[in-house]
Design an enzyme around this catalytic site. Structure first.
Site, PDB file in Angstrom:
ATOM      1  N   ASN A  10      -4.566  -0.515   5.711  1.00  0.00           N
ATOM      2  CA  ASN A  10      -3.875   0.452   4.823  1.00  0.00           C
ATOM      3  C   ASN A  10      -4.484   1.741   4.948  1.00  0.00           C
ATOM      4  O   ASN A  10      -5.810   1.917   4.422  1.00  0.00           O
ATOM      5  CB  ASN A  10      -4.069  -0.432   3.239  1.00  0.00           C
ATOM      6  CG  ASN A  10      -3.545   0.560   2.322  1.00  0.00           C
ATOM      7  OD1 ASN A  10      -2.768   1.595   2.295  1.00  0.00           O
ATOM      8  ND2 ASN A  10      -3.986   0.218   1.185  1.00  0.00           N
ATOM      9  N   LYS A  12      -4.015   4.390   3.336  1.00  0.00           N
ATOM     10  CA  LYS A  12      -3.810   5.140   2.107  1.00  0.00           C
ATOM     11  C   LYS A  12      -3.462   6.463   2.469  1.00  0.00           C
ATOM     12  O   LYS A  12      -2.568   6.829   3.494  1.00  0.00           O
ATOM     13  CB  LYS A  12      -5.215   4.975   1.344  1.00  0.00           C
ATOM     14  CG  LYS A  12      -5.523   3.561   1.252  1.00  0.00           C
ATOM     15  CD  LYS A  12      -6.806   3.459   0.297  1.00  0.00           C
ATOM     16  CE  LYS A  12      -7.188   1.947   0.266  1.00  0.00           C
ATOM     17  NZ  LYS A  12      -8.037   1.594  -0.735  1.00  0.00           N
ATOM     18  N   HIS A  96      -0.321  -2.195  -5.239  1.00  0.00           N
ATOM     19  CA  HIS A  96      -1.517  -1.900  -4.747  1.00  0.00           C
ATOM     20  C   HIS A  96      -2.264  -1.625  -6.226  1.00  0.00           C
ATOM     21  O   HIS A  96      -1.675  -0.993  -7.080  1.00  0.00           O
ATOM     22  CB  HIS A  96      -1.790  -0.914  -3.919  1.00  0.00           C
ATOM     23  CG  HIS A  96      -3.053  -1.008  -3.175  1.00  0.00           C
ATOM     24  ND1 HIS A  96      -4.128  -0.078  -3.902  1.00  0.00           N
ATOM     25  CD2 HIS A  96      -3.588  -1.370  -2.131  1.00  0.00           C
ATOM     26  CE1 HIS A  96      -5.127  -0.055  -3.168  1.00  0.00           C
ATOM     27  NE2 HIS A  96      -5.016  -0.991  -2.176  1.00  0.00           N
ATOM     28  N   GLU A  98      -4.345   0.688  -6.682  1.00  0.00           N
ATOM     29  CA  GLU A  98      -4.196   2.195  -6.685  1.00  0.00           C
ATOM     30  C   GLU A  98      -2.778   3.012  -7.349  1.00  0.00           C
ATOM     31  O   GLU A  98      -2.852   3.758  -8.077  1.00  0.00           O
ATOM     32  CB  GLU A  98      -4.653   3.030  -5.345  1.00  0.00           C
ATOM     33  CG  GLU A  98      -6.148   2.895  -5.087  1.00  0.00           C
ATOM     34  CD  GLU A  98      -6.399   2.669  -3.484  1.00  0.00           C
ATOM     35  OE1 GLU A  98      -5.723   3.214  -2.609  1.00  0.00           O
ATOM     36  OE2 GLU A  98      -7.623   2.256  -3.433  1.00  0.00           O
ATOM     37  N   GLU A 168      -6.592  -8.856  -4.102  1.00  0.00           N
ATOM     38  CA  GLU A 168      -7.643  -7.629  -3.780  1.00  0.00           C
ATOM     39  C   GLU A 168      -8.376  -7.524  -4.983  1.00  0.00           C
ATOM     40  O   GLU A 168      -7.837  -6.865  -6.019  1.00  0.00           O
ATOM     41  CB  GLU A 168      -6.785  -6.597  -3.746  1.00  0.00           C
ATOM     42  CG  GLU A 168      -6.058  -6.497  -2.033  1.00  0.00           C
ATOM     43  CD  GLU A 168      -6.072  -4.964  -1.557  1.00  0.00           C
ATOM     44  OE1 GLU A 168      -6.490  -4.986  -0.275  1.00  0.00           O
ATOM     45  OE2 GLU A 168      -5.495  -4.177  -1.994  1.00  0.00           O
ATOM     46  N   GLY A 174     -12.911  -0.226  -1.755  1.00  0.00           N
ATOM     47  CA  GLY A 174     -13.593   0.843  -1.454  1.00  0.00           C
ATOM     48  C   GLY A 174     -14.952   1.073  -2.040  1.00  0.00           C
ATOM     49  O   GLY A 174     -15.487   2.330  -2.116  1.00  0.00           O
ATOM     50  N   SER A 214     -13.072  -3.997   0.653  1.00  0.00           N
ATOM     51  CA  SER A 214     -14.172  -3.872   1.403  1.00  0.00           C
ATOM     52  C   SER A 214     -14.316  -4.813   2.661  1.00  0.00           C
ATOM     53  O   SER A 214     -15.476  -5.393   3.093  1.00  0.00           O
ATOM     54  CB  SER A 214     -15.541  -3.655   0.563  1.00  0.00           C
ATOM     55  OG  SER A 214     -15.432  -2.629  -0.199  1.00  0.00           O
TER      56      SER A 214
HETATM   57  P1  PGA Z   1     -10.850  -1.074   1.306  1.00  0.00           P
HETATM   58  O1  PGA Z   1      -9.310  -1.111   0.627  1.00  0.00           O
HETATM   59  O2  PGA Z   1     -10.800  -1.872   2.378  1.00  0.00           O
HETATM   60  O3  PGA Z   1     -11.260   0.329   1.606  1.00  0.00           O
HETATM   61  O4  PGA Z   1     -11.785  -1.845   0.069  1.00  0.00           O
HETATM   62  C1  PGA Z   1      -8.601  -2.240   0.745  1.00  0.00           C
HETATM   63  C2  PGA Z   1      -7.260  -1.902   0.023  1.00  0.00           C
HETATM   64  O5  PGA Z   1      -6.983  -0.939  -0.836  1.00  0.00           O
HETATM   65  O6  PGA Z   1      -6.372  -2.349   0.515  1.00  0.00           O
END
Ligand code: PGA
Length: 252
Positions: A10, A12, A96, A98, A168, A174, A214
């Site tokens: 992803n 982003k 997601h 976010e 998640e 993140g 992560s």
């Molecule tokens: P990350 O993000 O691996 O940077 O924690 C995962 C995601 O948001 O899908």
């Protein structure tokens, strides 16, 4: 068991079209022959055309990060599945954290988007996961169950063949804090149980359930060794070819 292991990056809001295309040229070489899992890159909308061209002739699949539930109309700034399909997109991430946190996504709109994505013949990666305070309250199960059930409302068992669930935990995204492999296994197993109740044990067995938050080159092997962790949705570590490839290697 016939479910697929899917490693999805992803990106982003990272990488311009030219940066993304250069990345794909490198990635294509580095994942050659590693075909025990499906590899997907979910890229920003403005990169889709360039990445679609860059992926020609490769097995890596193209994904988007959101799609609107209407096919067209007065929805300024939104993206239609019709355009995504035309550009060769196969997967769309929805729900997601976010999107939920910054753009007003709610469980009901995740369900609306999912219906349109599936009806148009695309596949969806549906994200669910608890906030830190929800985990601390001991209601991870309730939250994830609610998100999963509402997202899948009126989705048929046949359509479930095109649905991936990504667990998640929001506190792990993140942050460098990963759920332990045992925690991921426990929640993924619970999601599989919910799917078996909503559909059949067979549907549940065949549904890919990823972990995200992560995941990186160092922890991927342990997470992916768990029977209910069928791949990963990877943010930060999907932006470097070496790191993303190491996760793909761990899934082989
Ligand atoms: P990350 O993000 O691996 O940077 O924690 C995962 C995601 O948001 O899908």
């Amino acid at each position: 068991m016939s479910r697929k292991i899917v490693i999805a990056g992803n990106w982003k809001m990272n990488m311009t079209p030219s940066e993304g295309a250069a990345f794909i040229d490198e990635l294509k070489m580095s994942v050659q022959g590693k075909n025990k899992c499906e590899v997907v890159v979910c890229v920003p909308d403005i990169d889709i055309a360039a990445i679609s061209a860059a992926l020609k002739g490769s097995d890596i699949k193209l994904g988007a990060q959101n799609a609107h539930w209407e096919l067209k109309g007065a929805f300024t700034g939104e993206t239609s599945v019709l355009g995504l399909k035309e550009l060769g997109v196969e997967y769309v991430i929805i729900g997601h954290s976010e999107r939920r946190q910054f753009f007003g996504e709610i469980n009901r709109s995740v369900n609306q988007r999912l219906k349109t994505i599936l009806e148009s013949g695309l596949k969806a990666i549906v994200c669910v996961g608890e906030l830190l305070n929800e985990r601390e309250l001991g209601i991870t199960g309730e939250i994830v169950s609610l998100q999963t059930k509402i997202a899948l409302k009126d989705i048929s068992a046949e359509q479930m063949k095109n649905v991936i669930i990504a667990y998640e935990p929001v506190w792990a995204i993140g942050t460098g804090r990963t759920a332990t492999a045992d925690e991921a296994e426990r929640v993924n197993g619970m999601i599989r149980y919910i799917i078996s109740e909503l559909y059949t044990p067979d549907t549940a067995e065949n549904t890919t359930i990823q972990y995200g938050g992560s995941m990186n080159a160092a922890n991927a092997a342990e997470l992916l060794s768990k029977p209910n962790v069928d791949g990963g949705l990877i943010g930060g570590a999907s932006l470097k070819v070496a790191d993303f490839t190491a996760i793909i290697d761990a899934a082989q």
